[in-house]
Write a protein that holds these residues in place. Structure first.
Motif, PDB file in Angstrom:
ATOM      1  N   GLY A 162      84.503   8.576  37.462  1.00 16.73           N
ATOM      2  CA  GLY A 162      83.614   7.417  37.343  1.00 16.73           C
ATOM      3  C   GLY A 162      82.669   7.285  38.525  1.00 16.73           C
ATOM      4  N   MET A 163      83.147   7.630  39.699  1.00 14.94           N
ATOM      5  CA  MET A 163      82.293   7.564  40.892  1.00 14.94           C
ATOM      6  C   MET A 163      81.108   8.509  40.768  1.00 14.94           C
ATOM      7  N   GLN A 164      81.352   9.745  40.329  1.00 14.71           N
ATOM      8  CA  GLN A 164      80.263  10.706  40.194  1.00 14.71           C
ATOM      9  C   GLN A 164      79.280  10.273  39.108  1.00 14.71           C
ATOM     10  N   GLN A 165      79.784   9.794  37.998  1.00  9.25           N
ATOM     11  CA  GLN A 165      78.897   9.322  36.924  1.00  9.25           C
ATOM     12  C   GLN A 165      78.008   8.185  37.412  1.00  9.25           C
ATOM     13  N   ASP A 166      78.587   7.232  38.137  1.00 13.31           N
ATOM     14  CA  ASP A 166      77.816   6.086  38.621  1.00 13.31           C
ATOM     15  C   ASP A 166      76.860   6.476  39.738  1.00 13.31           C
ATOM     16  N   ALA A 167      77.251   7.443  40.560  1.00 19.22           N
ATOM     17  CA  ALA A 167      76.354   7.905  41.625  1.00 19.22           C
ATOM     18  C   ALA A 167      75.096   8.527  41.033  1.00 19.22           C
ATOM     19  N   MET A 168      75.244   9.303  39.954  1.00 21.79           N
ATOM     20  CA  MET A 168      74.091   9.908  39.297  1.00 21.79           C
ATOM     21  C   MET A 168      73.236   8.854  38.597  1.00 21.79           C
ATOM     22  N   THR A 169      73.874   7.830  38.052  1.00 24.27           N
ATOM     23  CA  THR A 169      73.129   6.721  37.445  1.00 24.27           C
ATOM     24  C   THR A 169      72.325   5.979  38.501  1.00 24.27           C
ATOM     25  N   ALA A 170      72.942   5.761  39.660  1.00 24.33           N
ATOM     26  CA  ALA A 170      72.249   5.085  40.761  1.00 24.33           C
ATOM     27  C   ALA A 170      71.042   5.886  41.222  1.00 24.33           C
ATOM     28  N   LEU A 171      71.156   7.221  41.214  1.00 22.98           N
ATOM     29  CA  LEU A 171      70.037   8.087  41.604  1.00 22.98           C
ATOM     30  C   LEU A 171      68.864   7.922  40.640  1.00 22.98           C
ATOM     31  N   ARG A 172      69.144   7.924  39.355  1.00 20.41           N
ATOM     32  CA  ARG A 172      68.075   7.856  38.361  1.00 20.41           C
ATOM     33  C   ARG A 172      67.452   6.459  38.281  1.00 20.41           C
ATOM     34  N   THR A 173      68.278   5.424  38.422  1.00 17.21           N
ATOM     35  CA  THR A 173      67.799   4.046  38.223  1.00 17.21           C
ATOM     36  C   THR A 173      67.427   3.337  39.526  1.00 17.21           C
ATOM     37  N   HIS A 174      67.580   4.032  40.658  1.00 18.44           N
ATOM     38  CA  HIS A 174      67.308   3.430  41.973  1.00 18.44           C
ATOM     39  C   HIS A 174      68.154   2.171  42.186  1.00 18.44           C
ATOM     40  N   ASP A 175      69.410   2.235  41.770  1.00 15.45           N
ATOM     41  CA  ASP A 175      70.306   1.080  41.869  1.00 15.45           C
ATOM     42  C   ASP A 175      71.122   1.191  43.160  1.00 15.45           C
ATOM     43  N   ALA A 176      70.646   0.505  44.202  1.00 17.57           N
ATOM     44  CA  ALA A 176      71.312   0.583  45.505  1.00 17.57           C
ATOM     45  C   ALA A 176      72.699  -0.057  45.471  1.00 17.57           C
ATOM     46  N   ASP A 177      72.847  -1.153  44.736  1.00 18.15           N
ATOM     47  CA  ASP A 177      74.146  -1.827  44.668  1.00 18.15           C
ATOM     48  C   ASP A 177      75.193  -0.927  44.024  1.00 18.15           C
ATOM     49  N   LEU A 178      74.810  -0.207  42.984  1.00 17.72           N
ATOM     50  CA  LEU A 178      75.751   0.700  42.317  1.00 17.72           C
ATOM     51  C   LEU A 178      76.141   1.840  43.251  1.00 17.72           C
ATOM     52  N   ALA A 179      75.184   2.364  43.994  1.00 19.20           N
ATOM     53  CA  ALA A 179      75.476   3.446  44.943  1.00 19.20           C
ATOM     54  C   ALA A 179      76.451   2.963  46.015  1.00 19.20           C
ATOM     55  N   ARG A 180      76.241   1.760  46.522  1.00 29.10           N
ATOM     56  CA  ARG A 180      77.155   1.214  47.543  1.00 29.10           C
ATOM     57  C   ARG A 180      78.543   0.976  46.957  1.00 29.10           C
ATOM     58  N   ASP A 181      78.599   0.575  45.700  1.00 27.39           N
ATOM     59  CA  ASP A 181      79.892   0.365  45.062  1.00 27.39           C
ATOM     60  C   ASP A 181      80.666   1.670  44.946  1.00 27.39           C
ATOM     61  N   VAL A 182      79.972   2.760  44.661  1.00 29.53           N
ATOM     62  CA  VAL A 182      80.615   4.077  44.607  1.00 29.53           C
ATOM     63  C   VAL A 182      81.233   4.411  45.968  1.00 29.53           C
ATOM     64  N   ILE A 183      80.487   4.132  47.034  1.00 30.87           N
ATOM     65  CA  ILE A 183      80.968   4.414  48.387  1.00 30.87           C
ATOM     66  C   ILE A 183      82.230   3.617  48.697  1.00 30.87           C
ATOM     67  N   VAL A 184      82.257   2.358  48.276  1.00 30.41           N
ATOM     68  CA  VAL A 184      83.430   1.509  48.505  1.00 30.41           C
ATOM     69  C   VAL A 184      84.640   2.037  47.741  1.00 30.41           C
ATOM     70  N   ARG A 185      84.425   2.536  46.529  1.00 26.37           N
ATOM     71  CA  ARG A 185      85.532   3.000  45.689  1.00 26.37           C
ATOM     72  C   ARG A 185      86.233   4.232  46.262  1.00 26.37           C
ATOM     73  N   ASP A 186      85.571   4.927  47.171  1.00 25.87           N
ATOM     74  CA  ASP A 186      86.198   6.103  47.776  1.00 25.87           C
ATOM     75  C   ASP A 186      87.487   5.725  48.501  1.00 25.87           C
ATOM     76  N   THR A 187      87.541   4.515  49.043  1.00 25.65           N
ATOM     77  CA  THR A 187      88.743   4.051  49.734  1.00 25.65           C
ATOM     78  C   THR A 187      89.931   3.981  48.789  1.00 25.65           C
ATOM     79  N   GLU A 188      89.693   3.595  47.534  1.00 27.98           N
ATOM     80  CA  GLU A 188      90.776   3.513  46.549  1.00 27.98           C
ATOM     81  C   GLU A 188      91.358   4.902  46.270  1.00 27.98           C
ATOM     82  N   VAL A 189      90.493   5.906  46.186  1.00 27.52           N
ATOM     83  CA  VAL A 189      90.975   7.277  45.978  1.00 27.52           C
ATOM     84  C   VAL A 189      91.771   7.735  47.199  1.00 27.52           C
TER      85      VAL A 189
END
Length: 335
Positions: A149-176
């Motif tokens: 899910g992190m990789q899918q959302d990171a690619m979505t953030a790249l295409r849509t310029h969604d900074a909040d989604l990109a930051r959320d991916v970074i936060v989720r790394d702690t859970e892994v």
């Protein structure tokens, strides 16, 4: 290794004497019971612990106002992963406030850790989780879902310029990370307490196998986080649709390889693992095509895109490592 001969007594009972030094060190007395556990490799484990109680181990760290904060956090994580039941921090004077804050952060990061005792000069953290309640397989499945899910959302953030989604991916790394630490901890606990292997119904070598795959998934999540960081670097820059399409195709293939490798892992299917390995070559070809496109851009755009391309390739290659692990482990189990 001490060699003892097997003897027969009473015509039907087989006996072997126990080393005197071991008897004394464990304080075993006449008529005391001992436990006998048959190991998967056919060896026999003899233990004085027959109650099933968890091995209790405490690690103590001395702290002060000059203690390095990142270093102390690494010590706490290290003690947790090593399988210590309790961790106690002691200070010669009043406990520095930053230590109390760090301990709170640690208990939020590490699964099952809670503060059970606190004074002006000491604080004790104890593990309250029963390892048998968190099976390896469930933890690794959860890690796979999160990393994918992190990789899918990171690619979505790249295409849509969604900074909040990109930051959320970074936060989720702690859970892994915290799930990986749990797998590492349980692997170490099984190595320390052979009875735990029996309670969790998992051989020691299989626990090590889960830890190996968990480590690979944690690295895949790191690359998804790297994609998110680079998506933030490109947040104000436009990338042509054709290049983004290529990157989306490569990422989708990398995640397919990841999913197939995990299917092979859970099923022990070495043929599927081998077929999946062959798809890594297809991914590498797609990544080379992306890199050909990327070098046409100016450096501020080309560098982040190149790093994203590299992370996509690494996700596929790490998935290939899972497949190789499946083949190596499964072949080793066949008789």
């Amino acid at each position: 290794m001490e060699i003892r001969k097997v003897q027969i007594t009473g015509g039907s009972s087989y006996i072997v004497s126990l080393p005197k030094q071991w008897i004394r060190s464990t304080n075993i007395q006449k008529n005391d019971p001992v436990g006998l556990i048959v190991q998967p490799d056919g060896s026999l484990l003899i233990t004085p612990k027959i109650s099933g109680e968890v091995v209790y181990r405490t690690r103590v760290f001395e702290v002060s106002a000059t203690t390095d904060r990142p270093y102390l956090l690494r010590l706490l994580i290290g003690a947790y992963v090593a399988g210590f039941t309790a961790i106690r921090l002691e200070s010669k004077g009043r406990m520095p406030p930053f230590v109390l804050q760090l301990v709170r952060e640690f208990t939020q990061m590490a699964i099952g850790q809670e503060v059970v005792g606190e004074t002006d000069s000491s604080i004790t953290v104890k593990d309250l989780l029963n390892p048998a309640e968190m099976p390896f397989e469930n933890t690794v499945k959860r890690m796979h879902v999160l990393a994918r899910g992190m990789q899918q959302d990171a690619m979505t953030a790249l295409r849509t310029h969604d900074a909040d989604l990109a930051r959320d991916v970074i936060v989720r790394d702690t859970e892994v990370d915290r799930l990986h630490w749990l797998v590492a901890r349980q692997d170490n606990l099984i190595g320390i307490d052979a009875a735990l292997s029996r309670r969790m119904e998992i051989p020691v070598n299989q626990a090590a196998y889960y830890f190996l795959v968990s480590r690979i998934i944690e690295r895949i999540a790191d690359h998804a986080t790297r994609v998110a960081h680079n998506a933030l670097a490109l947040i104000d820059r436009e990338v042509e649709a054709a290049t983004l399409d290529l990157m989306d195709e490569a990422s989708a293939l990398a995640l397919e390889i990841f999913a197939w490798s995990m299917e092979a892992f859970h099923s022990g299917d070495i043929r599927k693992a081998n077929t999946t390995l062959q798809r890594v070559t297809d991914l590498e070809e797609k990544v080379r095509e992306i890199n050909t496109q990327v070098i046409r851009f100016e450096a501020a755009t080309a560098i982040p895109l190149g790093q994203i391309s590299d992370s996509i390739r690494r996700i596929g290659e790490y998935s290939g490592d899972i497949c190789e692990s499946v083949i190596n482990y499964t072949v080793g189990q066949e008789t």
